[in-house]
Design a protein around this motif. Structure first.
Motif, PDB file in Angstrom:
ATOM      1  N   ILE A 195       0.863  -1.179   0.000  1.00 46.06           N
ATOM      2  CA  ILE A 195       0.000   0.000   0.000  1.00 46.06           C
ATOM      3  C   ILE A 195       0.898   1.227   0.000  1.00 46.06           C
ATOM      4  O   ILE A 195       1.732   1.394   0.896  1.00 46.06           O
ATOM      5  CB  ILE A 195      -0.912   0.018   1.242  1.00 46.06           C
ATOM      6  N   ASN A 196       0.749   2.084  -1.000  1.00 48.82           N
ATOM      7  CA  ASN A 196       1.548   3.300  -1.082  1.00 48.82           C
ATOM      8  C   ASN A 196       0.690   4.500  -0.718  1.00 48.82           C
ATOM      9  O   ASN A 196      -0.273   4.824  -1.415  1.00 48.82           O
ATOM     10  CB  ASN A 196       2.118   3.486  -2.493  1.00 48.82           C
ATOM     11  N   SER A 197       1.041   5.142   0.408  1.00 49.08           N
ATOM     12  CA  SER A 197       0.335   6.344   0.844  1.00 49.08           C
ATOM     13  C   SER A 197       1.370   7.432   1.057  1.00 49.08           C
ATOM     14  O   SER A 197       1.894   7.611   2.167  1.00 49.08           O
ATOM     15  CB  SER A 197      -0.454   6.072   2.130  1.00 49.08           C
ATOM     16  N   SER A 198       1.718   8.148  -0.005  1.00 52.77           N
ATOM     17  CA  SER A 198       2.777   9.152   0.066  1.00 52.77           C
ATOM     18  C   SER A 198       2.386  10.391  -0.727  1.00 52.77           C
ATOM     19  O   SER A 198       1.481  10.342  -1.571  1.00 52.77           O
ATOM     20  CB  SER A 198       4.100   8.567  -0.436  1.00 52.77           C
ATOM     21  N   TRP A 199       3.097  11.483  -0.454  1.00 45.65           N
ATOM     22  CA  TRP A 199       2.757  12.764  -1.094  1.00 45.65           C
ATOM     23  C   TRP A 199       4.020  13.610  -1.172  1.00 45.65           C
ATOM     24  O   TRP A 199       4.607  13.970  -0.153  1.00 45.65           O
ATOM     25  CB  TRP A 199       1.687  13.478  -0.276  1.00 45.65           C
ATOM     26  N   GLY A 200       4.428  13.954  -2.399  1.00 48.44           N
ATOM     27  CA  GLY A 200       5.635  14.733  -2.605  1.00 48.44           C
ATOM     28  C   GLY A 200       5.626  16.059  -1.873  1.00 48.44           C
ATOM     29  O   GLY A 200       4.602  16.732  -1.775  1.00 48.44           O
ATOM     30  N   ALA A 201       6.800  16.437  -1.343  1.00 46.79           N
ATOM     31  CA  ALA A 201       7.058  17.719  -0.680  1.00 46.79           C
ATOM     32  C   ALA A 201       6.518  17.811   0.737  1.00 46.79           C
ATOM     33  O   ALA A 201       6.728  18.813   1.416  1.00 46.79           O
ATOM     34  CB  ALA A 201       6.531  18.891  -1.505  1.00 46.79           C
ATOM     35  N   THR A 202       5.829  16.785   1.227  1.00 46.34           N
ATOM     36  CA  THR A 202       5.270  16.860   2.574  1.00 46.34           C
ATOM     37  C   THR A 202       6.360  16.778   3.646  1.00 46.34           C
ATOM     38  O   THR A 202       7.355  16.074   3.496  1.00 46.34           O
ATOM     39  CB  THR A 202       4.261  15.725   2.828  1.00 46.34           C
ATOM     40  N   ALA A 203       6.132  17.497   4.737  1.00 50.57           N
ATOM     41  CA  ALA A 203       6.956  17.370   5.928  1.00 50.57           C
ATOM     42  C   ALA A 203       6.454  16.199   6.760  1.00 50.57           C
ATOM     43  O   ALA A 203       5.294  15.784   6.641  1.00 50.57           O
ATOM     44  CB  ALA A 203       6.899  18.664   6.746  1.00 50.57           C
ATOM     45  N   ALA A 204       7.298  15.696   7.625  1.00 51.37           N
ATOM     46  CA  ALA A 204       6.891  14.569   8.474  1.00 51.37           C
ATOM     47  C   ALA A 204       5.697  14.929   9.341  1.00 51.37           C
ATOM     48  O   ALA A 204       4.853  14.074   9.646  1.00 51.37           O
ATOM     49  CB  ALA A 204       8.072  14.127   9.344  1.00 51.37           C
ATOM     50  N   GLU A 262      13.613  15.273   3.241  1.00 51.92           N
ATOM     51  CA  GLU A 262      14.131  16.425   2.508  1.00 51.92           C
ATOM     52  C   GLU A 262      13.433  17.720   2.917  1.00 51.92           C
ATOM     53  O   GLU A 262      14.071  18.765   3.048  1.00 51.92           O
ATOM     54  CB  GLU A 262      13.978  16.194   0.996  1.00 51.92           C
ATOM     55  N   THR A 263      12.128  17.664   3.124  1.00 52.85           N
ATOM     56  CA  THR A 263      11.399  18.867   3.528  1.00 52.85           C
ATOM     57  C   THR A 263      11.722  19.263   4.958  1.00 52.85           C
ATOM     58  O   THR A 263      11.549  20.421   5.346  1.00 52.85           O
ATOM     59  CB  THR A 263       9.882  18.659   3.344  1.00 52.85           C
ATOM     60  N   ALA A 297      19.251  11.084   0.660  1.00 55.58           N
ATOM     61  CA  ALA A 297      20.451  11.065  -0.174  1.00 55.58           C
ATOM     62  C   ALA A 297      21.167  12.410  -0.158  1.00 55.58           C
ATOM     63  O   ALA A 297      20.569  13.448   0.136  1.00 55.58           O
ATOM     64  CB  ALA A 297      20.055  10.717  -1.608  1.00 55.58           C
ATOM     65  N   PRO A 298      22.474  12.418  -0.467  1.00 62.91           N
ATOM     66  CA  PRO A 298      23.187  13.682  -0.616  1.00 62.91           C
ATOM     67  C   PRO A 298      22.535  14.555  -1.689  1.00 62.91           C
ATOM     68  O   PRO A 298      22.102  14.053  -2.724  1.00 62.91           O
ATOM     69  CB  PRO A 298      24.585  13.247  -1.047  1.00 62.91           C
ATOM     70  N   PHE A 299      22.475  15.838  -1.416  1.00 58.86           N
ATOM     71  CA  PHE A 299      21.886  16.784  -2.375  1.00 58.86           C
ATOM     72  C   PHE A 299      22.433  18.180  -2.109  1.00 58.86           C
ATOM     73  O   PHE A 299      22.681  18.555  -0.965  1.00 58.86           O
ATOM     74  CB  PHE A 299      20.356  16.779  -2.272  1.00 58.86           C
ATOM     75  N   LYS A 300      22.582  18.945  -3.169  1.00 62.91           N
ATOM     76  CA  LYS A 300      23.132  20.292  -3.089  1.00 62.91           C
ATOM     77  C   LYS A 300      22.027  21.278  -2.703  1.00 62.91           C
ATOM     78  O   LYS A 300      21.463  21.990  -3.539  1.00 62.91           O
ATOM     79  CB  LYS A 300      23.756  20.675  -4.434  1.00 62.91           C
ATOM     80  N   ASP A 338      20.415  15.914  -8.073  1.00 60.97           N
ATOM     81  CA  ASP A 338      18.973  15.698  -8.246  1.00 60.97           C
ATOM     82  C   ASP A 338      18.393  15.234  -6.924  1.00 60.97           C
ATOM     83  O   ASP A 338      18.823  14.219  -6.372  1.00 60.97           O
ATOM     84  CB  ASP A 338      18.729  14.647  -9.338  1.00 60.97           C
ATOM     85  N   ILE A 339      17.415  15.965  -6.414  1.00 65.48           N
ATOM     86  CA  ILE A 339      16.794  15.583  -5.150  1.00 65.48           C
ATOM     87  C   ILE A 339      15.947  14.314  -5.309  1.00 65.48           C
ATOM     88  O   ILE A 339      15.528  13.711  -4.333  1.00 65.48           O
ATOM     89  CB  ILE A 339      15.957  16.744  -4.583  1.00 65.48           C
TER      90      ILE A 339
END
Length: 464
Positions: A195-204, A262-263, A297-300, A338-339
């Protein structure tokens, strides 16, 4: 005549709405093609008329189970599941009848997080064309929770179970798919439900109940520091939890896979935030399920050099603070430009190896990266010990990412030499070393590995 017509219309309306109210209805995740957790007791629930008698039968068991709708039109039934197998049917009967077909018994995992968990093969993936074409796995079932947010906990989600085919796999979480594929192959075709329940850019924080955050001053203060406005996602605590996690609570799972952070970059207390998320979800399920996560992951990142590594170190520290957890490090398979690293296959495979080793007792060798254990000083020389350190080595001629600080707290580059499965570190500029750090930069990609080829996690620590 007019009054008679109105009376007839009222009777017909009452009959229609009465039948509609009486009908058994189920949450979206109790449906054709679903996977139920094997060898346990699972809860199935739904809605019907108060006092409506509900009977449930399942084709893998002989017993018939009965209950009645309560005064809030809710009912639930617990039934046993057996060993992996299928396809089976489930029949639920009240005033109407619902039959669920092609039901499998196997292993169920919940994936969540932000865009790197949401990321699909159709969005861009290394070797995407070949991976999509090969994605014929009838025993893998995929369920994507539709994006929703709410101020209050909800009862249902949007989505449906799909059999894994090239057509369905390409729009599903790539990490979730590669996890399921690896499990399916190692467990000899035990059905796998993801089951995938995810949303890009969301904070924890949006994935944690708002009242849980409000009652913890560390989490509450951290929540004020996340972006308060976004074009892409909800930002208020609890909003995606209410709509995309709370309705699932009680659906029996083997564990959770989490890829997010990341957020929340630059949060030195991310370990407390993610620890709160884990505790609140386990409380909602009343289950101490496994929780495995990906170190970002590492990101600039813009505006600094350490926002990302601060979160990576917090993720590392959480392993010592929350039980039944595991973390995969991916600094060797990502690009810091690339993030959204497109090499998702090893991410899913490393998560799967954790589960295969810890949950299913398969001998997968070393499944975790080298993790800092201790650092002791003898004069200028520091001996650094790692967990999961068997076969410690570098793929370059030398390890270059260690730094040491003295009493002034200023870090200086340090020389590092391998000595068996330990590292000896020293710096000419530091006579009395007090602190040590490794790979401490947003874009640092580890140059230290164990014999499984897994990269060492970044860390900062006191020297004894």
């Amino acid at each position: 005549m007019k009054n008679n017509s109105l009376y007839l219309f009222a009777i017909i309306t009452l009959l229609i709405t009465g039948n509609a109210m009486a009908n058994i209805t189920l949450p979206a995740f109790f449906a054709d093609n679903m996977v139920l957790q094997r060898n346990t007791t699972v809860k199935i629930w739904g809605w019907a008329n108060p006092k409506e008698e509900i009977t449930l039968t399942a084709s893998w068991i002989k017993d018939t189970y009965t209950t009645t709708g309560n005064n809030e039109a809710y009912w639930e039934i617990e039934i046993p599941t057996t060993k992996a197998g299928g396809p089976y049917t489930i029949n639920i009967k009240g005033y109407n009848q619902v039959t669920l077909n092609n039901v499998m018994l196997g292993e169920v995992w919940l994936c969540s997080g932000q865009s790197n968990m949401e990321w699909t093969a159709s969005a861009g993936l290394d070797n995407a064309e070949a991976e999509i074409a090969a994605a014929n796995y009838p025993n893998i079932r995929l369920f994507t929770v539709g994006k929703m947010s709410s101020e209050y906990p909800q009862l249902d989600v949007k989505g449906n179970w799909q059999v894994c085919t090239p057509e369905t796999m390409q729009y599903f979480s790539a990490v979730g798919y590669f996890f399921a594929k690896t499990l399916s192959e190692d467990l000899k075709n035990v059905p796998i439900g993801v089951i995938n329940s995810s949303w890009g850019a969301t904070a924890a924080e949006v994935w944690i109940p708002a009242n849980y955050i409000a009652n913890d001053h560390i989490l509450a203060e951290a929540a004020t520091k996340i972006p308060q406005e976004s074009e892409w996602c909800p930002t208020k605590p609890g909003r995606t939890y209410n709509a995309m996690i709370a309705p699932l609570a009680g659906f029996k799972i083997a564990g959770v896979l989490w890829y997010q952070g990341e957020t929340n970059a630059n949060s030195a207390v991310y370990n407390k935030t993610l620890g709160g998320l884990i505790e609140s979800w386990r409380t909602a399920w009343a289950d101490d399920f496994s929780f495995y996560y990906v170190q970002i992951a590492p990101f600039k990142y813009e505006g600094g050099e350490y926002q990302g590594v601060i979160v990576r170190d917090a993720q590392r520290r959480l392993l010592n603070e929350s039980t039944n957890t595991g973390m995969v490090v991916i600094s060797d398979v990502s690009t810091n430009e690339d993030i959204h690293p497109r090499n998702k296959k090893p991410v899913g495979e490393r998560l799967a190896n954790l589960a295969l080793s810890k949950n299913y007792k398969k001998d997968k060798g070393i499944v975790s990266s080298p993790l800092f254990e201790s650092a002791t000083a003898n004069g200028k020389k520091i001996t650094v010990h790692f967990k999961n350190n068997e076969g410690l080595h570098t793929k370059n001629k030398k390890v270059t990412l260690f730094e040491v600080a003295g009493e002034d707290g200023v870090f200086h580059p340090a020389k590092a030499k391998l000595k068996g499965d330990t590292i000896i570190v020293s710096s000419k500029e530091v006579k009395t070393p007090k602190k040590i750090r490794f790979a401490w930069h947003n874009v640092a990609q580890a140059d230290l590995f164990n014999k499984a080829g897994l990269p060492a996690s970044s860390f900062m620590a006191q020297i004894k």
